[in-house]
Design an enzyme around this catalytic site. Structure first.
Site, short mmCIF file in Angstrom:
data_model
loop_
_atom_site.label_atom_id
_atom_site.label_comp_id
_atom_site.label_asym_id
_atom_site.label_seq_id
_atom_site.Cartn_x
_atom_site.Cartn_y
_atom_site.Cartn_z
N HIS B 138 0.87 -1.17 0.00
CA HIS B 138 0.00 0.00 0.00
C HIS B 138 0.92 1.23 0.00
O HIS B 138 2.03 1.15 0.51
CB HIS B 138 -0.83 -0.05 1.29
N ASP B 215 2.82 -5.27 7.99
CA ASP B 215 1.64 -4.43 7.89
C ASP B 215 0.41 -5.34 7.95
O ASP B 215 0.08 -6.03 7.00
CB ASP B 215 1.69 -3.64 6.57
N GLN B 218 -4.70 -5.68 6.68
CA GLN B 218 -5.71 -6.56 6.07
C GLN B 218 -5.67 -7.97 6.66
O GLN B 218 -6.37 -8.86 6.18
CB GLN B 218 -5.51 -6.64 4.56
N LYS B 241 -10.41 -1.36 10.58
CA LYS B 241 -10.47 -2.51 9.68
C LYS B 241 -10.96 -3.75 10.42
O LYS B 241 -11.23 -4.78 9.83
CB LYS B 241 -9.09 -2.82 9.10
N CYS B 379 -4.84 2.59 -3.65
CA CYS B 379 -3.57 3.06 -3.05
C CYS B 379 -2.43 2.08 -3.29
O CYS B 379 -1.53 1.93 -2.48
CB CYS B 379 -3.71 3.34 -1.55
#
Lengths: 150, 421
Positions: B138, B215, B218, B241, B379
């Site tokens: 991202h 990261d 997600q 999220k 993104c």
């Protein structure tokens, strides 16, 4: 007919599928590239201007149906117009697109461009319908330029 | 006897069975309509909807506890502090961190990455060092590293991906070397759905002495996370999220690293004592939490985590995988559709393009049927360029989505395609 049918009416779908004046003018007196980084739209406008009158115009690029059709329909109305007439037309077009949905509008002045009046119901799509026009204005102002719209 | 046992087992399984229709009742927004059609929310990778338990926790905080935390001697301040710090413990155990102090509150994953890039990166990187990221990051896991590269002279290296959207691990092995100081990698790609083999990446990177940031924006909502088992050095995620509020996120970092890192921002709460000559910084994690924080965000996030724990992430992942498989099969019925991102290990999202129909037209016309998806570059512009598309349409699913919703979505897509023929 709801606002979606109005947005995606036959004329627009047709110009999206079979864009008019699609291609490059070489030589061209004016050209410009327009981007909308947000949606990845990319458009190139080529013009031949003589004595302040648009003699010929072509465009190429990728984009959504609204942006492609607006570029295509734009090219069909430009030929033979003076630069002042073009500027006035764009101003009227822009005014209609950015007006509030319940505001009365004068679509008569727009001629063929009136099919885009429905875009005003979709504020996020106004950029799509004006990218070609902004790029055209950029081309007319500077002879060769890159425009970023977001 | 044998029959009784079987019945009993059935009953237990039945009790444990995941009832999506019951779950949906917890989410007020799923009861609303868009243009007189039931909302079908397939934009979960952008942000998730909130269960009433989370909404109630925030309302409760503001109607019963609102006060500034830390240093207050009055009842409300202490009660708010307790809730805020209790939330930290819930987060700590959710990702199985070793210490509570390893949980730093941030505004979101983006701020957490920026914190690491700025504080750790600017302190420990020097000219000639390398930062290794991947092609499917991202923008928030690209730009902070570019900024720190410009400041320190470190070089940014990128691991390529194959046509399925999987990392080319041979390339990762090849790019990794003794100059690699930081590896920053997305756990699950937001535009492709790929679940990356972070265990392998972390193990390999550690062999070269590099620290690894994962990261988890997600992954936190889809798969169980155990930061000790992963052995990652940093793990970041955003609260919104995982069914929590916006404006709150988490940086997990190994305690030793946090202690070695300088503060990211100066202000109240991050100090022990201030004179004009010298300031003594607070202990971790408070050293990284300058200013009045997002108290209701932390409390809301803790409530969201409890909600997810109550269902169980293993149950969630299993249901979402079934939903993904169903949606992939249904969408593949349409010959004009091309799925972008076909990794073997995938989370519940489908990125796709359709011949001659631009994603924005798809998005607008799906919206007509009350279906919310995301269209654009998500993104992740390098990913779009890798596949030679300006944008994709992305349907991303959560455990409250149903196969019936997928059916409505597929029918709506078919209608759109025939309109553009």
């Amino acid at each position: 007919m709801d606002e979606f049918d109005l947005l995606y009416q036959e004329v627009i779908l047709d110009h999206n599928k079979n864009p008019r004046n699609f291609g490059v003018l070489d030589p061209a007196t004016h050209k410009a590239i327009g981007h909308n980084p947000l949606c990845g739209d990319h458009i190139e406008i080529y013009l031949n201007v003589e004595d302040n009158v648009i003699k010929d115009v072509r465009f190429k690029g990728v984009g959504c149906a609204i942006s492609k059709a607006s570029a295509s329909i734009m090219t069909t109305v430009l030929k033979g117009k003076t630069l002042d007439e073009v500027k006035e037309l764009f101003e009227n077009y822009h005014k209609v697109l950015t007006s509030k949905p319940d505001e009365p509008v004068d679509t008569e002045k727009l001629g063929k461009l009136a099919v885009f009046a429905g875009v005003r119901e979709f504020p996020v799509r106004v950029k799509c319908a004006t990218l070609a026009w902004h790029t055209l204005m950029e081309a007319l102002e500077k002879k060769d330029s890159v425009l970023k719209v977001d | 006897m044998e029959k009784d046992l079987k019945d009993l087992k059935f009953a237990v399984e039945k009790k444990k069975e995941f009832d999506v229709y019951l779950i949906r009742q917890d989410f007020p927004i799923l009861q609303r309509t868009i243009r007189e059609k039931p909302l079908i929310y397939f934009d979960n990778a952008a942000t998730t909807q909130k269960p009433k338990q989370v909404i109630d926790a925030i309302v409760h905080y503001y109607s019963q506890l609102n006060s500034n935390i830390h240093r207050g001697v009055h009842y409300l301040s202490q009660a708010a502090t307790t809730e805020y710090e209790c939330a930290r413990r819930i987060i700590k155990s959710f990702i199985n961190a070793r210490f509570e102090e390893e949980i730093v509150y941030t505004r979101g994953a983006t701020e957490a990455i920026n914190l690491v890039a700025s504080s750790y990166g600017e302190t420990f990187l020097k000219e000639g060092d390398e930062i290794l990221i991947t092609y499917m990051e991202h923008h928030s896991n690209i730009v902070p590293w570019q900024i720190v590269s410009q400041k320190t002279g470190a070089k940014l290296k990128v691991v390529p991906i194959d046509d399925n959207g999987e990392l080319i691990l041979e390339e990762f092995d090849r790019l990794l070397n003794e100059r690699t100081k930081i590896v920053s990698v997305v756990h699950i790609s937001n535009s492709l759905g790929t679940i990356n083999p972070v265990e392998y990446i972390i193990k390999k990177a550690h062999q070269f002495g590099a620290v690894v940031l994962v990261d988890g924006s997600q992954s936190i909502q889809h798969i169980p996370i155990d930061v000790q088992k992963l052995d990652c050095d940093f793990f970041v995620f955003s609260g919104h999220k995982i069914y929590g509020p916006t404006g709150i996120g988490v940086l997990y970092a190994k305690k030793g690293l946090l202690e070695a890192m300088p503060p990211y921002q100066g202000g109240g709460d991050m100090i022990l004592s201030v004179t004009f000559e010298k300031t003594i910084y607070n202990v971790v994690p408070h050293k990284f939490e300058a200013g009045t924080p997002n108290i209701e965000g932390a409390i809301g996030l803790a409530s969201a985590i409890r909600y997810v724990q109550n269902i169980g992430l293993d149950v969630i992942f299993s249901y979402e995988t079934k939903l993904l498989n169903y949606a992939t099969a249904r969408i593949s019925e349409i010959p004009e559709v091309k799925i972008i991102g076909t990794a073997k290990n995938k989370a519940s999202l489908i990125s796709f393009v359709i011949d001659n129909v631009h994603p924005h037209d798809i998005g607008t016309l799906l919206d007509r049927d009350g279906i919310a998806i995301r269209t654009g570059h998500h993104c992740t512009e390098p990913v779009m360029r890798r596949y030679g598309v300006p944008a994709t349409s992305r349907a991303s699913f959560a455990f409250y989505n149903t196969t019936e919703e997928v059916d409505v979505f597929v029918n709506s897509l078919k209608k759109i395609i025939s309109k553009f023929k």
